[in-house]
Design an enzyme around this catalytic site. Structure first.
Site, PDB file in Angstrom:
ATOM      1  N   HIS A 155       0.409  -0.982  -0.317  1.00 42.25           N
ATOM      2  CA  HIS A 155      -0.011  -0.300  -0.479  1.00 42.25           C
ATOM      3  C   HIS A 155       0.835   1.035   0.047  1.00 42.25           C
ATOM      4  O   HIS A 155       1.505   1.072   1.183  1.00 42.25           O
ATOM      5  CB  HIS A 155      -1.214  -0.496   1.051  1.00 42.25           C
ATOM      6  CG  HIS A 155      -0.625  -0.031   2.640  1.00 42.25           C
ATOM      7  ND1 HIS A 155      -0.152   0.802   3.316  1.00 42.25           N
ATOM      8  CD2 HIS A 155      -0.118  -1.306   3.687  1.00 42.25           C
ATOM      9  CE1 HIS A 155       0.754   1.395   4.217  1.00 42.25           C
ATOM     10  NE2 HIS A 155      -0.239  -0.371   4.248  1.00 42.25           N
ATOM     11  N   ASP A 208       6.486   0.383   6.672  1.00 42.67           N
ATOM     12  CA  ASP A 208       4.404   0.180   6.537  1.00 42.67           C
ATOM     13  C   ASP A 208       4.072   1.742   5.253  1.00 42.67           C
ATOM     14  O   ASP A 208       3.772   2.140   6.622  1.00 42.67           O
ATOM     15  CB  ASP A 208       4.253   0.386   7.378  1.00 42.67           C
ATOM     16  CG  ASP A 208       2.457  -0.104   7.892  1.00 42.67           C
ATOM     17  OD1 ASP A 208       1.847  -0.435   7.139  1.00 42.67           O
ATOM     18  OD2 ASP A 208       1.816   0.243   8.329  1.00 42.67           O
ATOM     19  N   GLU A 259      -5.221   1.460   2.834  1.00 41.09           N
ATOM     20  CA  GLU A 259      -5.143   1.099   3.583  1.00 41.09           C
ATOM     21  C   GLU A 259      -4.905   0.797   4.621  1.00 41.09           C
ATOM     22  O   GLU A 259      -6.088   0.111   5.346  1.00 41.09           O
ATOM     23  CB  GLU A 259      -3.589  -0.436   3.607  1.00 41.09           C
ATOM     24  CG  GLU A 259      -4.020  -1.835   4.289  1.00 41.09           C
ATOM     25  CD  GLU A 259      -3.488  -1.785   5.583  1.00 41.09           C
ATOM     26  OE1 GLU A 259      -3.385  -2.953   6.098  1.00 41.09           O
ATOM     27  OE2 GLU A 259      -2.635  -0.787   6.301  1.00 41.09           O
ATOM     28  N   GLU A 260      -4.772   1.901   5.399  1.00 41.84           N
ATOM     29  CA  GLU A 260      -4.678   2.264   7.230  1.00 41.84           C
ATOM     30  C   GLU A 260      -5.788   2.702   7.375  1.00 41.84           C
ATOM     31  O   GLU A 260      -6.043   1.939   8.325  1.00 41.84           O
ATOM     32  CB  GLU A 260      -3.520   3.309   6.965  1.00 41.84           C
ATOM     33  CG  GLU A 260      -2.294   3.108   6.678  1.00 41.84           C
ATOM     34  CD  GLU A 260      -1.250   1.549   7.501  1.00 41.84           C
ATOM     35  OE1 GLU A 260      -2.222   1.262   8.611  1.00 41.84           O
ATOM     36  OE2 GLU A 260      -0.262   0.930   7.385  1.00 41.84           O
ATOM     37  N   ASP A 296       3.452  -6.396   3.140  1.00 41.87           N
ATOM     38  CA  ASP A 296       2.723  -5.425   4.181  1.00 41.87           C
ATOM     39  C   ASP A 296       3.712  -5.589   5.383  1.00 41.87           C
ATOM     40  O   ASP A 296       2.288  -5.489   6.268  1.00 41.87           O
ATOM     41  CB  ASP A 296       1.042  -5.305   3.880  1.00 41.87           C
ATOM     42  CG  ASP A 296       1.206  -4.325   4.963  1.00 41.87           C
ATOM     43  OD1 ASP A 296       2.045  -3.435   5.078  1.00 41.87           O
ATOM     44  OD2 ASP A 296      -0.337  -4.395   5.406  1.00 41.87           O
ATOM     45  N   HIS A 345       3.948   1.864  13.157  1.00 39.22           N
ATOM     46  CA  HIS A 345       2.695   3.337  12.893  1.00 39.22           C
ATOM     47  C   HIS A 345       3.371   3.937  13.875  1.00 39.22           C
ATOM     48  O   HIS A 345       2.355   5.145  14.925  1.00 39.22           O
ATOM     49  CB  HIS A 345       1.894   2.891  13.270  1.00 39.22           C
ATOM     50  CG  HIS A 345       0.729   1.536  12.498  1.00 39.22           C
ATOM     51  ND1 HIS A 345      -0.728   1.457  12.671  1.00 39.22           N
ATOM     52  CD2 HIS A 345       0.811   1.870  11.272  1.00 39.22           C
ATOM     53  CE1 HIS A 345      -1.143   0.500  11.666  1.00 39.22           C
ATOM     54  NE2 HIS A 345       0.003   1.436  10.834  1.00 39.22           N
TER      55      HIS A 345
END
Ligand SMILES: [Zn+2]
Length: 459
Positions: A276, A288, A322-323, A350, A420
């Site tokens: 992504h 990520d 995606e997130e 991912d 994240h």
């Protein structure tokens, strides 16, 4: 018909020749050994993939849905894919949610004053402008919340749940606000979802329930969550002031970014592969998931450079959103619904581009046996282990419609340290490991796109 008659004639003439003609085709590892080794060699001779992750993440920064950063990054990928000689390079539209973090802070007020590093969770509402100042109730689990239900009224509930695995621990991030609100809390906090911390809070998605009052929901560090738990155990009164100006704005336009190497014999049959292109709004989204997008993109760039054109098309996709929405994966399914029966496989990376171990596979038993054969071409670099079960969030929507799915498996030791957080930056990735991920994706995609056999549909 013609062939079987010829075989019968041959069988009369020479049983040996007939046996040879009727025998199984050459095993996949023998057919593709030389090509696989060329791809592995090309992917591991330099740091091109790592440098591309660095450029993507440092030129544009975090690529959160609804931001100019993300759309500029997509424009750049399109321009660079064209320069690389990829075909059918384009963006395919998807509307994405637009959550804006705004300014935010958490402060310990009692038993002493101290700033608490925090990140609001994606989708959370904000607090009133003056913030919410309330006593804190620390709980260790859903059961613990139930046991202390009577004490939660009017308080900020902190879920101090240590990391076991992502799927289990992330439940508190996803559902904490709903469960805390049911108990009468005015806001909820979680211990960040990660196994290790240097006082770095982790953001991530969360949800509300339309039947339950919405309360602000944020993550603090594992260190501070533990400290507050010990304060409570000592009998201290804990007061925190939480201030968040988060808000959700109308959806914004974005795109899935796509480039292909068109198949030489069956251009309509597709192996789709990628990661992504969006990220959270903190850090730079290097592992990520810039790494996943770049690994797939580099794999195809190297095929093109080496003059390798598979029988079928390989389509690289950087899915958007995606997130905090999965709108890109859903838009891809909707836009390509008519050709999904010609999608022979979907591959996603991912989990960070750390040292690759192989793939997790979702599909039929016969397909699993074929994928394991392809995997053996990667044994030499330690990336040949094919496990049962796997895929990815972005390819999930098409896997549900029967497309066999593969998720790249890597050494997962450190991914959730950075995931994240502000620390998801390219320096955490090793150029050699990144190159091995490119090699692993390249070999798997190439053979799936080129071999005469296909994987069929998932049961
Ligand atoms: Zn991701």
């Amino acid at each position: 018909m013609h062939t079987s008659r010829a075989l019968r004639v041959l069988a009369l003439a020479s049983p040996l020749i007939a046996m040879r003609l009727a025998a199984q085709p050459t095993p996949i590892p023998q057919r593709y050994r030389e090509t696989a080794d060329r791809l592995i060699q090309a992917a591991t001779t330099d740091s091109a993939a790592w440098l591309r992750i660095a450029e993507l993440t440092e030129r544009f920064g975090p690529r959160f849905s609804g931001t100019p950063n993300l759309e500029r990054a997509i424009d750049w990928v399109i321009a660079e894919m064209k320069k690389d000689g990829l075909q059918n390079v384009r963006g395919e539209p998807a509307m994405v949610p637009r959550w804006v973090r705004g300014s935010e802070s958490a402060e310990l007020v009692e038993p002493r004053r101290q700033a608490l590093p925090m990140l609001g969770l994606g989708g959370s509402i904000g607090t009133p402008a003056q913030g919410i100042t309330a006593e804190v109730l620390v709980v260790a689990s859903w059961d613990d919340l139930r046991a202390k239900n009577a004490q939660a009224q009017g308080k900020i509930v902190l879920f101090n749940v240590p990391f076991t695995n992502y799927g289990a621990t992330v439940q508190y991030r996803a559902n904490g606000a709903v469960e805390a609100a049911k108990a009468g809390a005015v806001a909820s906090l979680i211990r960040s979802v990660g196994p290790y911390s240097m006082r770095t809070p982790h953001t991530g998605g969360m949800r509300y329930d339309s039947t339950v009052r919405r309360i602000p929901h944020a993550a603090i560090t594992t260190e501070d969550a533990d400290m507050l738990a010990r304060m409570q155990a000592r009998g201290d009164k804990i007061v925190v002031r939480l201030a968040m100006s988060a808000q959700t704005l109308p959806d914004a336009p974005s795109r899935n970014v796509i480039g292909e190497i068109v198949g030489r014999e069956k251009p309509d049959e597709v192996v789709v592969m990628g990661g992504h292109i969006d990220s959270w709004d903190v850090g730079r989204g290097a592992m990520d998931d810039a790494g996943g997008v770049v690994a797939a993109w580099e794999a195809v760039r190297l095929m093109h450079k080496l003059g390798l054109r598979p029988r079928r098309t390989i389509r690289v996709v950087g899915w958007t959103n995606e997130e905090n929405g999965l709108r890109g994966g859903n838009a891809y399914r909707d836009a390509h619904r008519a050709e999904l029966d010609r999608h022979v496989a979907a591959i996603e990376s991912d989990g960070g581009v750390f040292k690759p171990a192989g793939f997790g596979f979702t599909g039929s038993d016969a397909a699993f046996a074929l994928v394991r054969q392809i995997g053996s071409l990667l044994d030499g670099i330690g990336a040949g282990t094919i496990g049962r079960g796997g895929g990815g969030a972005d390819i999930g929507p098409i896997m549900q419609l029967g497309v066999p799915g593969l998720g790249l498996n890597v050494d997962g030791t450190r991914y959730f340290w950075y995931h994240h957080t502000e620390a998801d930056t390219v320096d955490k990735l090793d150029p050699q490991d990144v190159g091995l991920c490119v090699a692993t994706m390249a070999v798997m995609a190439y053979v799936l796109a080129d071999m005469e056999e296909t994987l069929g549909r998932s049961p």
